[in-house]
Design an enzyme around this catalytic site. Structure first.
Site, PDB file in Angstrom:
ATOM      1  N   HIS A 162       0.838  -1.204   0.000  1.00  0.00           N
ATOM      2  CA  HIS A 162       0.000   0.000   0.000  1.00  0.00           C
ATOM      3  C   HIS A 162       0.877   1.260   0.000  1.00  0.00           C
ATOM      4  CE1 HIS A 162      -3.449   2.554   1.417  1.00  0.00           C
ATOM      5  NE2 HIS A 162      -2.479   3.171   2.068  1.00  0.00           N
ATOM      6  N   GLU A 163       1.901   1.259   0.854  1.00  0.00           N
ATOM      7  CA  GLU A 163       2.779   2.439   0.935  1.00  0.00           C
ATOM      8  C   GLU A 163       3.537   2.638  -0.378  1.00  0.00           C
ATOM      9  OE1 GLU A 163       2.216   4.357   3.235  1.00  0.00           O
ATOM     10  OE2 GLU A 163       1.138   2.954   4.503  1.00  0.00           O
ATOM     11  N   HIS A 189       1.409   4.306  -2.917  1.00  0.00           N
ATOM     12  CA  HIS A 189       1.363   5.780  -2.813  1.00  0.00           C
ATOM     13  C   HIS A 189       2.515   6.398  -3.606  1.00  0.00           C
ATOM     14  CE1 HIS A 189      -1.900   6.560  -0.067  1.00  0.00           C
ATOM     15  NE2 HIS A 189      -1.392   5.830   0.906  1.00  0.00           N
ATOM     16  N   GLU A 191      -6.025   7.020  -1.236  1.00  0.00           N
ATOM     17  CA  GLU A 191      -6.023   5.790  -0.441  1.00  0.00           C
ATOM     18  C   GLU A 191      -6.528   4.603  -1.264  1.00  0.00           C
ATOM     19  OE1 GLU A 191      -4.778   4.950   2.435  1.00  0.00           O
ATOM     20  OE2 GLU A 191      -3.989   6.970   2.546  1.00  0.00           O
TER      21      GLU A 191
HETATM   22 ZN   LIG Z   1      -2.351   5.168   2.556  1.00  0.00          ZN
END
Ligand SMILES: [Zn+2]
Length: 277
Positions: A137-138, A141, A195
């Site tokens: 997830h990071e 980003h 997100e």
């Molecule tokens: Zn996030």
């Protein structure tokens, strides 16, 4: 408003005219006051400074098993990140393991500089599959250029402009204005759409790296049941927990073929920043 601040805002507005609009990998329009190259350079500066301070304070992890575990998982995720976005092969992929039991957080800056806090390990107790979802997830980003987007938000809001202005006026400050904005950016919540993008990219990177997509659902369930609420990176305008769980659960079957493909998963070197030796 003083002269320096005025000049700084003028520079930012000029930059805004030049590079205000960009499109994310999912086709979303992004507010871009800084280019990705600037975000990468200033993130590097902010990272070096932050890691230096953590080292001085003795807050880098000396837990060998944890460092090895984080490095092994991120190495496989990064190999998939590069497959998805080949130019990121030139990034300085690295991960700092920060000894801070109170902080349940992780982040990845522009240019592939990551961090994970020991509090996330202690309080969430993630399986390898779940930890891969966090870091995937990071990384998502960073691949979607959310750092530059958040730096733009930091610069466009009054508090951000003030912070950046003060930092750039202060000759003694170790960080340039843009680096200060990059440091500030990791503390700002992402937008709901950002997100969702990171979730979408993260679950795919993890599945291709051999980590179970079902872990995305169990991870966020654990995050949501933290006693003190969710950590900053995962907080605020993100989709409500029920929606997020539904979306991730629906993505699972699309990701399963990657996960079930089997075979050896490639890995890419990730520099570890820790307090070993
Ligand atoms: Zn996030």
């Amino acid at each position: 408003m003083n002269r320096y601040l005025k000049r700084h805002i003028a520079v930012l507005l000029l930059a805004a005219l030049v590079t205000a609009c960009a499109t994310s990998p999912t086709g979303r329009k992004q507010l871009m006051l800084v280019s990705e190259d600037v975000a990468i350079q200033s993130s590097a500066q902010a990272y070096v400074q932050q890691v230096g301070e953590l080292r001085k304070e003795g807050k880098l992890s000396s837990d060998r098993a944890l460092v090895r575990r984080v490095n092994g998982i991120t190495g496989k995720l990064v190999a998939q990140a590069i497959a998805l976005r080949p130019d990121s092969a030139d990034w300085q992929w690295s991960v700092a393991v920060i000894d801070d039991p109170e902080t349940v957080n992780a982040w990845c800056m522009a240019g592939g500089r990551m961090a994970i806090y020991s509090g996330l390990i202690q309080q969430i107790d993630p399986t390898d599959d779940e930890l891969a979802q966090v870091m995937g997830h990071e990384i998502g980003h960073a691949l979607a250029n959310h750092t530059a987007e958040k730096m733009s938000v930091a610069m466009a809001t009054s508090i951000g402009v003030a912070t950046v202005g003060v930092a750039s006026e202060n000759k003694g400050a170790a960080m340039t204005g843009a680096a200060a904005a990059a440091a500030l950016a990791v503390t700002l919540p992402n937008s709901r759409t950002a997100e969702t993008e990171a979730d979408r990219i993260g679950i795919e990177l993890a599945a291709k790296a051999g980590y179970d997509p079902a872990a995305a659902v169990t991870l966020w369930r654990k995050m949501n049941s933290l006693p003190g609420g969710q950590p900053p990176e995962f907080l605020s305008t993100h989709p409500n927990p029920a929606n997020r769980e539904k979306t991730l659960a629906a993505l699972g079957p699309q990701m399963d073929p990657y996960f079930e493909a089997g075979g050896a998963r490639p890995t890419h070197p990730v520099e570890t920043v820790a307090a070993l030796d």
